[in-house]
Design a protein around this motif. Structure first.
Motif, PDB file in Angstrom:
ATOM      1  N   VAL A 120       0.831  -1.197   0.000  1.00  0.00           N
ATOM      2  CA  VAL A 120       0.000   0.000   0.000  1.00  0.00           C
ATOM      3  C   VAL A 120       0.869   1.251   0.000  1.00  0.00           C
ATOM      4  N   ARG A 121       2.132   1.070   0.342  1.00  0.00           N
ATOM      5  CA  ARG A 121       3.041   2.225   0.357  1.00  0.00           C
ATOM      6  C   ARG A 121       4.471   1.745   0.204  1.00  0.00           C
ATOM      7  N   THR A 122       5.192   2.380  -0.692  1.00  0.00           N
ATOM      8  CA  THR A 122       6.611   2.130  -0.876  1.00  0.00           C
ATOM      9  C   THR A 122       7.299   3.484  -0.913  1.00  0.00           C
ATOM     10  N   VAL A 123       8.212   3.714  -0.003  1.00  0.00           N
ATOM     11  CA  VAL A 123       8.870   5.024   0.056  1.00  0.00           C
ATOM     12  C   VAL A 123      10.380   4.833   0.132  1.00  0.00           C
ATOM     13  N   LEU A 124      11.080   5.573  -0.701  1.00  0.00           N
ATOM     14  CA  LEU A 124      12.545   5.527  -0.715  1.00  0.00           C
ATOM     15  C   LEU A 124      13.052   6.497   0.342  1.00  0.00           C
ATOM     16  N   LEU A 125      13.638   5.966   1.404  1.00  0.00           N
ATOM     17  CA  LEU A 125      14.119   6.804   2.495  1.00  0.00           C
ATOM     18  C   LEU A 125      15.489   7.388   2.205  1.00  0.00           C
ATOM     19  N   SER A 126      16.277   6.675   1.426  1.00  0.00           N
ATOM     20  CA  SER A 126      17.587   7.159   0.985  1.00  0.00           C
ATOM     21  C   SER A 126      17.937   6.392  -0.279  1.00  0.00           C
ATOM     22  N   ALA A 127      19.117   6.640  -0.821  1.00  0.00           N
ATOM     23  CA  ALA A 127      19.501   5.986  -2.077  1.00  0.00           C
ATOM     24  C   ALA A 127      19.516   4.474  -1.955  1.00  0.00           C
ATOM     25  N   ASP A 128      19.775   3.944  -0.755  1.00  0.00           N
ATOM     26  CA  ASP A 128      19.884   2.486  -0.601  1.00  0.00           C
ATOM     27  C   ASP A 128      18.895   1.906   0.407  1.00  0.00           C
ATOM     28  N   THR A 129      17.898   2.686   0.823  1.00  0.00           N
ATOM     29  CA  THR A 129      16.968   2.230   1.856  1.00  0.00           C
ATOM     30  C   THR A 129      15.531   2.480   1.420  1.00  0.00           C
ATOM     31  N   VAL A 130      14.703   1.418   1.495  1.00  0.00           N
ATOM     32  CA  VAL A 130      13.304   1.539   1.107  1.00  0.00           C
ATOM     33  C   VAL A 130      12.421   0.942   2.203  1.00  0.00           C
ATOM     34  N   LEU A 131      11.307   1.624   2.485  1.00  0.00           N
ATOM     35  CA  LEU A 131      10.323   1.155   3.449  1.00  0.00           C
ATOM     36  C   LEU A 131       9.077   0.740   2.678  1.00  0.00           C
ATOM     37  N   VAL A 132       8.640  -0.499   2.882  1.00  0.00           N
ATOM     38  CA  VAL A 132       7.488  -1.042   2.152  1.00  0.00           C
ATOM     39  C   VAL A 132       6.450  -1.502   3.164  1.00  0.00           C
ATOM     40  N   GLN A 133       5.199  -1.074   2.964  1.00  0.00           N
ATOM     41  CA  GLN A 133       4.142  -1.401   3.910  1.00  0.00           C
ATOM     42  C   GLN A 133       2.980  -2.078   3.192  1.00  0.00           C
ATOM     43  N   PHE A 134       2.425  -3.121   3.832  1.00  0.00           N
ATOM     44  CA  PHE A 134       1.269  -3.848   3.329  1.00  0.00           C
ATOM     45  C   PHE A 134       0.084  -3.624   4.262  1.00  0.00           C
ATOM     46  N   ALA A 135      -1.105  -3.801   3.731  1.00  0.00           N
ATOM     47  CA  ALA A 135      -2.324  -3.595   4.518  1.00  0.00           C
ATOM     48  C   ALA A 135      -2.745  -4.841   5.272  1.00  0.00           C
ATOM     49  N   SER A 136      -1.880  -5.833   5.358  1.00  0.00           N
ATOM     50  CA  SER A 136      -2.192  -7.080   6.057  1.00  0.00           C
ATOM     51  C   SER A 136      -0.913  -7.637   6.654  1.00  0.00           C
ATOM     52  N   GLU A 137      -1.051  -8.715   7.408  1.00  0.00           N
ATOM     53  CA  GLU A 137       0.111  -9.384   8.000  1.00  0.00           C
ATOM     54  C   GLU A 137       0.698 -10.324   6.956  1.00  0.00           C
ATOM     55  N   ILE A 138       1.903 -10.037   6.489  1.00  0.00           N
ATOM     56  CA  ILE A 138       2.509 -10.850   5.437  1.00  0.00           C
ATOM     57  C   ILE A 138       3.400 -11.932   6.042  1.00  0.00           C
ATOM     58  N   THR A 139       3.568 -13.023   5.294  1.00  0.00           N
ATOM     59  CA  THR A 139       4.408 -14.137   5.744  1.00  0.00           C
ATOM     60  C   THR A 139       5.767 -14.134   5.068  1.00  0.00           C
ATOM     61  N   GLY A 140       5.969 -13.225   4.135  1.00  0.00           N
ATOM     62  CA  GLY A 140       7.221 -13.141   3.404  1.00  0.00           C
ATOM     63  C   GLY A 140       7.037 -12.191   2.235  1.00  0.00           C
ATOM     64  N   ILE A 141       8.021 -12.121   1.380  1.00  0.00           N
ATOM     65  CA  ILE A 141       7.947 -11.243   0.214  1.00  0.00           C
ATOM     66  C   ILE A 141       8.611 -11.907  -0.986  1.00  0.00           C
ATOM     67  N   ARG A 142       8.255 -11.419  -2.156  1.00  0.00           N
ATOM     68  CA  ARG A 142       8.906 -11.812  -3.402  1.00  0.00           C
ATOM     69  C   ARG A 142       9.401 -10.535  -4.074  1.00  0.00           C
ATOM     70  N   ILE A 143      10.700 -10.491  -4.343  1.00  0.00           N
ATOM     71  CA  ILE A 143      11.311  -9.330  -4.996  1.00  0.00           C
ATOM     72  C   ILE A 143      11.771  -9.759  -6.380  1.00  0.00           C
ATOM     73  N   THR A 144      11.287  -9.063  -7.405  1.00  0.00           N
ATOM     74  CA  THR A 144      11.605  -9.397  -8.789  1.00  0.00           C
ATOM     75  C   THR A 144      12.228  -8.199  -9.481  1.00  0.00           C
ATOM     76  N   GLN A 145      13.262  -8.460 -10.264  1.00  0.00           N
ATOM     77  CA  GLN A 145      13.854  -7.394 -11.057  1.00  0.00           C
ATOM     78  C   GLN A 145      12.826  -6.843 -12.035  1.00  0.00           C
ATOM     79  N   PRO A 146      12.951  -5.586 -12.416  1.00  0.00           N
ATOM     80  CA  PRO A 146      12.008  -5.013 -13.384  1.00  0.00           C
ATOM     81  C   PRO A 146      12.100  -5.720 -14.728  1.00  0.00           C
ATOM     82  N   PRO A 147      11.046  -5.666 -15.550  1.00  0.00           N
ATOM     83  CA  PRO A 147      11.038  -6.378 -16.838  1.00  0.00           C
ATOM     84  C   PRO A 147      12.194  -6.015 -17.748  1.00  0.00           C
ATOM     85  N   GLN A 148      12.674  -4.777 -17.645  1.00  0.00           N
ATOM     86  CA  GLN A 148      13.775  -4.367 -18.517  1.00  0.00           C
ATOM     87  C   GLN A 148      15.084  -5.067 -18.171  1.00  0.00           C
ATOM     88  N   ALA A 149      15.073  -5.872 -17.100  1.00  0.00           N
ATOM     89  CA  ALA A 149      16.274  -6.645 -16.755  1.00  0.00           C
ATOM     90  C   ALA A 149      16.436  -7.878 -17.634  1.00  0.00           C
TER      91      ALA A 149
END
Length: 207
Positions: A120-149
């Motif tokens: 529900v929210r992704t904010v870049l706090l600095s060049a190398d730090t990101v805060l990501v928030q979900f609207a529910s209790e998550i059990t993990g995450i999946r991080i995928t490179q962008p399609p242009q990769a």
């Protein structure tokens, strides 16, 4: 309730504007190349919003009036409605804080929960730090490179196909990937497809 006020309270429920040292009181919790999961404590969120709504509260009568105000505001509230009244059963929120060179190297990372839900929210706090928030209790995450990769690759055995000056014997590589013969020799699209490497996905379970 003016839209500007409800909008501001909605953003506060998404932790916008909350000082970083309130979210991460110990800098060691956000060390380099680290990923930290978190859950938003319901009482903490209620106290945060109560503080925002407590301007001018001095006497016990003010406190009683604020309780009435909370009941009046609830039907008009957004994401923060469930935190207005005590006790409540607000929707649990969670997320993670990622500090890594990958944040700066791949600014368009795709992030989802294992059930496919999106942040529900992704904010870049600095060049190398990101805060990501979900609207529910998550059990993990999946991080995928962008399609242009998407790119071509020689695979793990790249050195076997590289001669002097890193020149690749394309004919030998094609025979190894798609076979020999006239039909295979014409299958440039098949050969190209066999050389593709898709975007990398990393799954991280919450411990």
């Amino acid at each position: 309730m003016p839209d500007a006020v409800t909008g501001w309270l909605d953003s506060l429920a998404d932790l916008e504007g909350v000082p970083f040292n309130y979210l991460v009181p110990d800098a060691a919790q956000a060390a380099g190349e680290s990923l930290r999961f978190f859950s938003v404590a319901e009482g903490w969120m209620a106290a945060l919003l109560d503080g925002a709504l407590s301007l001018g509260r001095v006497t016990p009568a003010d406190l009683r009036m604020d309780a009435t105000l909370a009941a009046d505001l609830a039907p008009h509230a957004g994401a923060w409605a469930s935190y207005l009244l005590h006790p409540g059963a607000p929707q649990r929120r969670s997320g993670f804080l990622l500090r890594s060179h990958a944040v700066a190297g791949w600014p368009d990372l795709r992030i989802t929960a294992p059930d496919g839900s999106l942040p529900v929210r992704t904010v870049l706090l600095s060049a190398d730090t990101v805060l990501v928030q979900f609207a529910s209790e998550i059990t993990g995450i999946r991080i995928t490179q962008p399609p242009q990769a998407l790119h071509f690759t020689l695979g793990d055995d790249a050195a076997a196909w590289q001669g002097g000056n890193r020149v690749v014997d394309v004919a030998a590589l094609a025979r190894a990937r798609i076979g020999a013969g006239p039909a295979a020799a014409l299958a440039s699209a098949t050969f190209a497809a066999s050389m593709l490497a898709g975007a990398t996905t990393i799954a991280v379970a919450r411990g």
